[in-house]
Design a protein around this motif. Structure first.
Motif, short mmCIF file in Angstrom:
data_model
loop_
_atom_site.label_atom_id
_atom_site.label_comp_id
_atom_site.label_asym_id
_atom_site.label_seq_id
_atom_site.Cartn_x
_atom_site.Cartn_y
_atom_site.Cartn_z
N ARG A 5 -10.02 27.29 69.06
CA ARG A 5 -8.57 27.45 68.92
C ARG A 5 -8.16 27.23 67.47
O ARG A 5 -8.77 26.45 66.75
CB ARG A 5 -7.82 26.45 69.80
CG ARG A 5 -7.95 26.76 71.27
CD ARG A 5 -6.95 25.98 72.06
NE ARG A 5 -7.14 26.21 73.48
CZ ARG A 5 -6.49 25.56 74.41
NH1 ARG A 5 -5.63 24.63 74.09
NH2 ARG A 5 -6.71 25.81 75.67
N THR A 6 -7.11 27.91 67.07
CA THR A 6 -6.58 27.80 65.72
C THR A 6 -5.31 26.98 65.77
O THR A 6 -4.41 27.27 66.57
CB THR A 6 -6.26 29.20 65.17
OG1 THR A 6 -7.45 29.98 65.21
CG2 THR A 6 -5.74 29.12 63.76
N GLU A 7 -5.21 25.97 64.92
CA GLU A 7 -3.99 25.16 64.88
C GLU A 7 -2.99 25.80 63.93
O GLU A 7 -3.34 26.21 62.83
CB GLU A 7 -4.29 23.74 64.43
CG GLU A 7 -3.04 22.86 64.48
CD GLU A 7 -3.33 21.39 64.32
OE1 GLU A 7 -2.39 20.67 63.99
OE2 GLU A 7 -4.47 20.97 64.52
N LEU A 8 -1.75 25.90 64.37
CA LEU A 8 -0.68 26.44 63.55
C LEU A 8 -0.04 25.30 62.78
O LEU A 8 0.73 24.51 63.34
CB LEU A 8 0.35 27.17 64.41
CG LEU A 8 -0.16 28.41 65.15
CD1 LEU A 8 0.93 28.99 66.02
CD2 LEU A 8 -0.64 29.45 64.16
N LEU A 29 0.01 30.13 74.47
CA LEU A 29 -0.75 29.63 73.32
C LEU A 29 -2.24 29.58 73.63
O LEU A 29 -3.07 29.97 72.80
CB LEU A 29 -0.24 28.25 72.91
CG LEU A 29 1.17 28.20 72.34
CD1 LEU A 29 1.63 26.76 72.19
CD2 LEU A 29 1.25 28.93 71.02
N LEU A 34 -4.36 29.60 70.31
CA LEU A 34 -3.58 28.84 69.34
C LEU A 34 -3.29 27.44 69.85
O LEU A 34 -3.19 27.22 71.05
CB LEU A 34 -2.25 29.56 69.05
CG LEU A 34 -2.36 30.99 68.53
CD1 LEU A 34 -0.98 31.62 68.48
CD2 LEU A 34 -3.03 31.01 67.17
#
Length: 73
Positions: A5-8, A29, A34
């Motif tokens: 997962r990519t953290e915003l 998400l 995300l």
């Protein structure tokens, strides 16, 4: 953070542990891979009626998404 997962950065999601609309946001998400830092607010919490929160959301509702440049959704 979960693997894959990519953290915003700069975002903050105000959530409620039982609200269905929050679950919709969290599912979206997760589907997109995300992750956004969250702040859990209990239903009826005084924090929902604080001047700081009401400045962001005059109705005092959740979910609320704060963006890095000050936008609120």
């Amino acid at each position: 953070m979960h693997p894959g997962r990519t953290e915003l950065a700069g975002f903050l999601l105000h959530t409620d542990p039982i609200a269905p609309n929050v679950r919709r946001v969290q599912m979206f998400l997760a589907e997109k891979g995300l992750e956004i830092p969250t702040r859990v607010l209990e239903p009826g919490s005084p924090a929902l009626r604080s001047p700081e929160y009401l400045a962001l959301n005059p109705l005092g509702q959740i979910p609320l998404l704060e963006g890095p440049d000050g936008f609120v959704l």
